[in-house]
Design an enzyme around this catalytic site. Structure first.
Site, PDB file in Angstrom:
ATOM      1  N   ARG A  67       0.844  -1.194   0.000  1.00 61.67           N
ATOM      2  CA  ARG A  67       0.000   0.000   0.000  1.00 61.67           C
ATOM      3  C   ARG A  67       0.879   1.243   0.000  1.00 61.67           C
ATOM      4  O   ARG A  67       1.960   1.254   0.577  1.00 61.67           O
ATOM      5  CB  ARG A  67      -0.897   0.034   1.238  1.00 61.67           C
ATOM      6  N   TYR A 195      -1.791  -3.520  -6.718  1.00 61.79           N
ATOM      7  CA  TYR A 195      -1.469  -4.302  -5.544  1.00 61.79           C
ATOM      8  C   TYR A 195      -2.502  -4.224  -4.421  1.00 61.79           C
ATOM      9  O   TYR A 195      -2.909  -3.134  -4.020  1.00 61.79           O
ATOM     10  CB  TYR A 195      -0.106  -3.872  -4.960  1.00 61.79           C
ATOM     11  N   LYS A 204      -9.667  -2.348   1.973  1.00 64.81           N
ATOM     12  CA  LYS A 204      -9.396  -1.180   2.813  1.00 64.81           C
ATOM     13  C   LYS A 204     -10.196   0.038   2.341  1.00 64.81           C
ATOM     14  O   LYS A 204     -10.655   0.844   3.152  1.00 64.81           O
ATOM     15  CB  LYS A 204      -7.894  -0.897   2.851  1.00 64.81           C
ATOM     16  N   HIS A 224     -10.335  -2.283  11.775  1.00 66.44           N
ATOM     17  CA  HIS A 224      -9.248  -3.129  11.245  1.00 66.44           C
ATOM     18  C   HIS A 224      -8.967  -4.228  12.267  1.00 66.44           C
ATOM     19  O   HIS A 224      -7.960  -4.210  12.957  1.00 66.44           O
ATOM     20  CB  HIS A 224      -8.011  -2.243  11.021  1.00 66.44           C
ATOM     21  N   SER A 246      -0.981  -3.303  10.376  1.00 65.28           N
ATOM     22  CA  SER A 246      -0.663  -4.199   9.272  1.00 65.28           C
ATOM     23  C   SER A 246       0.611  -4.997   9.563  1.00 65.28           C
ATOM     24  O   SER A 246       1.604  -4.440  10.033  1.00 65.28           O
ATOM     25  CB  SER A 246      -0.475  -3.386   7.995  1.00 65.28           C
ATOM     26  N   ALA A 247       0.526  -6.290   9.263  1.00 67.47           N
ATOM     27  CA  ALA A 247       1.643  -7.220   9.468  1.00 67.47           C
ATOM     28  C   ALA A 247       2.092  -7.291  10.927  1.00 67.47           C
ATOM     29  O   ALA A 247       3.277  -7.421  11.224  1.00 67.47           O
ATOM     30  CB  ALA A 247       2.809  -6.903   8.538  1.00 67.47           C
ATOM     31  N   CYS A 248       1.148  -7.194  11.857  1.00 69.28           N
ATOM     32  CA  CYS A 248       1.464  -7.312  13.282  1.00 69.28           C
ATOM     33  C   CYS A 248       0.735  -8.480  13.943  1.00 69.28           C
ATOM     34  O   CYS A 248       0.609  -8.530  15.167  1.00 69.28           O
ATOM     35  CB  CYS A 248       1.164  -6.010  14.012  1.00 69.28           C
ATOM     36  N   ASP A 273      -9.024  -9.723   9.283  1.00 66.11           N
ATOM     37  CA  ASP A 273      -8.511  -8.379   8.978  1.00 66.11           C
ATOM     38  C   ASP A 273      -9.506  -7.255   9.278  1.00 66.11           C
ATOM     39  O   ASP A 273      -9.100  -6.186   9.695  1.00 66.11           O
ATOM     40  CB  ASP A 273      -8.093  -8.314   7.507  1.00 66.11           C
ATOM     41  N   ARG A 364       2.316 -12.212  -0.342  1.00 67.17           N
ATOM     42  CA  ARG A 364       1.032 -12.606   0.262  1.00 67.17           C
ATOM     43  C   ARG A 364       0.422 -13.821  -0.424  1.00 67.17           C
ATOM     44  O   ARG A 364       0.778 -14.168  -1.548  1.00 67.17           O
ATOM     45  CB  ARG A 364       0.051 -11.429   0.162  1.00 67.17           C
TER      46      ARG A 364
END
Ligand code: GTP
Ligand code: SPV
Ligand code: MN
Length: 587
Positions: A67, A195, A204, A224, A246-248, A273, A364
């Site tokens: 993003r 993407y 999103k 989120h 994100s990505a946590c 998500d 991903r």
């Protein structure tokens, strides 16, 4: 007479001038055709048919792998409505600037028309969108991530209650890239990126940025958040929703194989998500997952960390920007301890370790949710599931304890509003830099974040049974930079303590920032963790937190009068408790 949706699609086609227009129906045969179109476009290949049936690898443009928050805009008439944390442009100005990039953008290409539903098809909380796109990859991905096709047209009928989204890959030049949201007219324009969150507009763009706007207008919440059900030994399931940036760790927590399975604790996945939450007549908040698939981070995923997804992604999966083994299987860092010989990297070149990882750090998988062995029997419940706990968390190498509980709704909102996390590869820009990411919504709130905090406070007042609020940190490190907590399936131990708290048990230790479990209150059965590490994980250092509080106050200043007074009061309250604690420890 054309329907309102048909009319909008005609206008989009008149602007972008595709060679042909294909309305997607959502059939299996059509999905196969979309995948074939994707293969024909280059940059995609079919994976090994035996071990990965109907699985594809797609390589995006190397300049288009995450993003791009810098070129993501909230376009409202008044700048104040977008607030200090969003990029803003006036709607008219934004359209004039970006229209030339869309004019004729689909010449010689197919325009795929994707009507879709966010939410279980039968749910009163579900909403319809339509995306037009010139990317077969986007069309096939939307087929996995949403309920796409005829089902959406049937739900919509002749109504004009849908969110239109216009997407074109454009020339993929990052300087020609814009992700525009017009919440006042509930419209999305996205050009120049193919993407993930930039291009799959249901995710999103609709479910969060437009979704937050709609939710505030209509009295619900778009967050989120993952949604999971924790089953106890008695077979009762308690639902929790967690917001991590994100990505946590949302996907991994939502899909975990519990380390306490032998004791009867098991985790069921409702969503990984996004959560849409509506107050129910009984005063509880009910959550539905608006999505139908998982668009998950590949690196770090393996048999041990997430066995459920490993099983799920052996069929009908699209992999994006992962590496490739000589026998046509996907590979990424962390999948196996040793990289196989003869790897091809995510750019399609023979992999050389000195050129960086074989899989992009934000590579991903896109997989249908129903393929996960952990999928909850209630994941498509039209009424949603009642939420007993909200969990906030981020990546903090220092400071934040493994878990604490807020002492009130207001305090919980404060702990969400002050959430900070080290940045990840999910968005372009520096990685590992600490930033405030309130409620993990910094990149996704479609209006003024100060007003969003007020709305959170208001929801707490409206709910007879608001969820309890917790804060977690799986990522605290020791002085040598090693994670103190094993994470993944072991995280269930923390969830179990939350369950104890919900049922009125669970011992706590009061600290200036909230209620931390006593070491004995955590079920550590079968876990090899040193007393010293456990203490380090649960430590709340008053001096460190005093410094943090200064940072919070500075951050709050950004919002001026838009910040609700309650949050200032919470900061003051914590400040007084910290002062007390500092005096007590002689600092
Ligand atoms: P988005 O899809 O970007 O919103 O990300 P997410 O919040 O779903 O994160 P995800 O679960 O995909 O995890 C991101 C990365 O963190 C992966 O590399 C995981 O392996 C890693 N991770 C997830 N959970 C844990 C954990 O409990 N401990 C540690 N150390 N790493 C974790
Ligand atoms: C995130 O970045 O939070 C994601 C991936 O879930 S994306 O769809 O790109 O937003
Ligand atoms: Mn996400």
């Amino acid at each position: 007479m054309p329907t309102p949706m048909e009319k909008w699609v005609e206008e989009a086609a008149a602007l972008t001038k595709p060679e042909r227009v294909q309305w997607c129906e959502g059939t299996e045969g059509e999905h196969e055709q979309l995948l074939k179109d994707m293969l024909r476009g280059g940059n995609s290949l079919l994976l090994d048919r035996k071990s990965f049936p109907n699985c594809h690898l797609h390589r995006s443009d190397p300049r288009d792998v995450a993003r791009t928050e810098k070129v993501t805009f909230i376009c409202t008439e008044r700048k104040q409505d977008a607030g200090p944390t969003n990029n803003w442009m006036a709607p008219q100005q934004a359209k004039e600037m970006v229209r030339p990039l869309l004019e004729g953008a689909m010449k010689g290409r197919t325009m795929y028309v994707l009507p879709y539903i966010m939410g279980p098809a039968e749910s009163p909380f579900a909403r319809v969108g339509v995306e037009v796109t010139d990317s077969a990859y986007v069309a096939a991905s939307m087929g996995i991530m949403t309920r796409m096709g005829r089902v959406a047209l049937d739900r919509l009928g002749r109504s004009d209650d849908f969110v239109p989204g216009l997407h074109s890959n454009g020339d993929l030049d990052p300087s020609h890239r814009y992700i525009l949201h017009f919440p006042e007219e509930k419209l999305i324009w996205s050009v120049g990126s193919g993407y993930g969150g930039n291009a799959l507009l249901g995710k999103k763009c609709f479910a969060l940025r437009i979704g937050t706007w709609m939710a505030r207008e209509e009295g619900w919440m778009a967050e989120h958040m993952l949604i999971l059900g924790l089953e106890d030994p008695g077979g009762r399931v308690t639902y929790m929703a967690a917001a991590f940036p994100s990505a946590c760790g949302k996907t991994n927590l939502a899909m975990m194989v519990s380390a306490l399975e032998d004791e009867g604790y098991r985790v069921w996945t409702v969503g990984d998500d996004i959560a849409w939450l509506h107050p129910g007549p009984d005063g509880y908040l009910y959550a539905v997952n608006p999505e139908a698939g998982f668009f998950g981070v590949a690196p770090g995923t393996n048999e041990h960390t997430n066995p459920n997804v490993i099983e799920a992604l052996h069929r009908n999966t699209i992999f994006t920007n992962v590496g490739l083994t000589p026998d046509n299987q996907p590979w990424w860092e962390g999948l196996t301890a040793q990289p196989p010989q003869g790897l091809i990297d995510w750019k399609g070149q023979a992999w050389l370790p000195e050129n960086g990882p074989a899989a992009h750090p934000n590579s991903r998988y896109t997989v249908p949710a129903r393929q996960s062995p952990s999928i909850s029997p209630r994941w498509e419940d039209p009424a949603g599931v009642p939420i007993s706990a909200f969990i906030f968390g981020g990546r903090r190498a220092k400071l934040e304890p493994l878990v604490y509980e807020a002492t009130s709704w207001e305090h919980g909102v404060y702990s969400g509003a002050t959430l900070a996390s080290e940045t990840t590869a999910a968005a372009t820009g520096a990685v590992g830099v600490l930033r405030r990411d309130p409620m993990a919504m910094l990149p996704f709130c479609g209006y003024n974040m100060g007003h969003y905090f007020s709305y959170w406070l208001e929801m707490g007042r409206r709910l007879a049974h608001p969820p309890r609020i917790f804060h977690v940190n799986w990522f605290r490190k020791d002085s040598e930079g090693r994670y103190l907590w094993p994470g993944y399936g072991e995280n269930v131990r923390v969830l179990k303590w939350m369950l104890d708290r919900i049922s009125g048990a669970g011992e706590t230790h009061e600290t200036p920032i909230g209620l931390v479990p006593t070491p004995a209150a955590l079920d550590l059965n079968g876990l090899d963790i040193s007393r010293q590490n456990l203490e380090a994980l649960l430590r709340v250092d008053p001096a460190d937190w005093s410094a943090e509080l200064e940072g919070v106050k500075e951050y709050f200043g950004k919002f001026g009068d838009d910040l609700p007074l309650e949050l200032h009061s919470e900061a003051d309250r914590i400040g007084r408790r910290l002062q007390h604690a500092n005096v007590a420890t002689g600092r």
